[in-house]
Scaffold this motif. Structure first.
Motif, short mmCIF file in Angstrom:
data_model
loop_
_atom_site.label_atom_id
_atom_site.label_comp_id
_atom_site.label_asym_id
_atom_site.label_seq_id
_atom_site.Cartn_x
_atom_site.Cartn_y
_atom_site.Cartn_z
N THR A 101 0.85 -1.20 0.00
CA THR A 101 0.00 0.00 0.00
C THR A 101 0.88 1.24 0.00
O THR A 101 2.03 1.20 0.44
CB THR A 101 -0.93 0.03 1.23
OG1 THR A 101 -1.78 1.18 1.15
CG2 THR A 101 -0.14 0.09 2.52
N ASN A 127 -0.84 3.98 1.18
CA ASN A 127 -1.68 4.72 2.11
C ASN A 127 -1.06 4.64 3.51
O ASN A 127 -1.00 3.56 4.10
CB ASN A 127 -3.10 4.12 2.10
CG ASN A 127 -4.06 4.90 2.97
OD1 ASN A 127 -3.81 5.14 4.16
ND2 ASN A 127 -5.20 5.28 2.40
N HIS A 131 -1.20 1.55 6.23
CA HIS A 131 0.04 0.86 6.60
C HIS A 131 0.20 0.81 8.11
O HIS A 131 0.57 -0.23 8.68
CB HIS A 131 1.22 1.57 5.96
CG HIS A 131 2.53 0.87 6.18
ND1 HIS A 131 2.76 -0.43 5.78
CD2 HIS A 131 3.69 1.30 6.76
CE1 HIS A 131 4.00 -0.78 6.10
NE2 HIS A 131 4.57 0.25 6.70
N ASP A 170 -7.65 1.10 2.51
CA ASP A 170 -7.10 0.77 1.18
C ASP A 170 -7.56 -0.64 0.82
O ASP A 170 -6.93 -1.62 1.23
CB ASP A 170 -5.57 0.84 1.20
CG ASP A 170 -4.96 0.52 -0.16
OD1 ASP A 170 -5.73 0.25 -1.10
OD2 ASP A 170 -3.73 0.53 -0.28
N HIS A 211 -4.98 -3.31 -0.24
CA HIS A 211 -3.87 -3.63 0.67
C HIS A 211 -3.80 -5.15 0.83
O HIS A 211 -4.44 -5.73 1.70
CB HIS A 211 -4.10 -2.95 2.02
CG HIS A 211 -2.89 -2.93 2.89
ND1 HIS A 211 -1.86 -3.82 2.80
CD2 HIS A 211 -2.54 -2.08 3.91
CE1 HIS A 211 -0.95 -3.56 3.70
NE2 HIS A 211 -1.33 -2.50 4.39
#
Length: 280
Positions: free
Chosen positions: A234, A236, A240, A272, A275
């Motif tokens: 990811t 983002n 994370h 996300d 992810h």
């Protein structure tokens, strides 16, 4: 351990759980047949952690079993490479073996305690698949306590040629990390860096440290290796962080930890949907 095992088996019916983790608990309980059944599943699923089967201490109780030797042979780990503690310098033409230790917490903020383990763990994940670098698995390296010991002695215990340590401090949204790479043979600093950033920069810091380590250790990178280093599940930052905290709680191996981990993985997916690691 049995309670944790039952929880893992229940979770396995609902979502992906690494077969190797279940096998490890069976091995700790002395249920060797079940342990090898789940190890075989891990082999069939090509779980990356099997690359460290030969040195991971979770399997000490089953090493004398012929099935263990056979599994090592199938994975391609049966050959032993002699090493000499006094000649493990990364400047010599020997296999480079990196140990990444948990970072020392310098703050008292309990909400960010997980970063001291999970940032180093992400660096391990980034570097573990590089073709010319052997990275000591988290399950082995994170058992070592630094205390008053010098880094070189810890590196020798882990059969590493280089060790990464660090300190981490958070204050509000501020994040300070100091990372240091030490050559085990000479106890000499090979590289160090201080990062004064914010919590939204964790991905960038992890990426930079991984890149700098591969450069300092003179790891020759193939095109696939470069793709591996650049790849992230990811981009983002919030997703994370949710994933990292979820992984922290998952590794506590308790019912409370699993429940918290699932909530955080779901949060990472909400932030996300692409992810991939959060789904795993």
């Amino acid at each position: 351990a049995r309670e944790v095992l039952q929880e893992l088996l229940r979770q396995a019916d609902e979502r992906y759980v690494r077969a190797g983790d279940i096998a490890g608990i069976y091995a700790a309980l002395g249920q060797d047949d079940e342990a090898f059944e789940w190890l075989e599943r891990a082999y069939q699923e090509r779980e990356p952690q099997l690359a460290w089967l030969k040195v991971d201490r979770r399997w000490d109780g089953v090493r004398d079993d012929p099935r263990f030797s056979e599994l090592l042979r199938r994975i391609g780990l049966e050959a032993s490479v002699p090493t000499t503690r006094g000649s493990s310098s990364v400047t010599q033409k020997t296999e480079t073996r990196l140990a990444v230790l948990p970072f020392e917490r310098m703050s008292t903020d309990p909400d960010t305690d997980y970063l001291s383990e999970e940032i180093p763990a992400s660096i391990i994940d980034s570097l573990s698949n590089l073709s010319e670098l052997r990275v000591i698995p988290r399950s082995t390296a994170f058992r070592c306590k630094i205390g008053d010991r010098d880094i070189a002695s810890i590196g020798r215990d882990l059969n590493a040629t280089a060790v990464l340590t660090g300190q981490i401090n958070t204050r509000g949204n501020g994040l300070r990390i100091r990372a240091e790479l030490v050559d085990v043979a000479t106890n000499r600093q090979l590289w160090s860096e201080r990062y004064d950033r914010t919590l939204t920069d964790i991905l960038a810091i992890e990426r930079d440290i991984a890149d700098r380590l591969s450069e300092t250790l003179k790891v020759r990178l193939t095109g696939e290796d470069r793709t591996q280093l650049a790849n992230r599940s990811t981009e983002n930052a919030q997703a994370h962080r949710a994933y990292l905290e979820g992984r922290f709680w998952w590794n506590r191996r308790s019912r409370e930890g699993y429940n918290k981990a699932i909530e955080l993985f779901d949060e990472a997916i909400r932030l996300d949907p692409n992810h991939a690691l959060a789904y795993a």
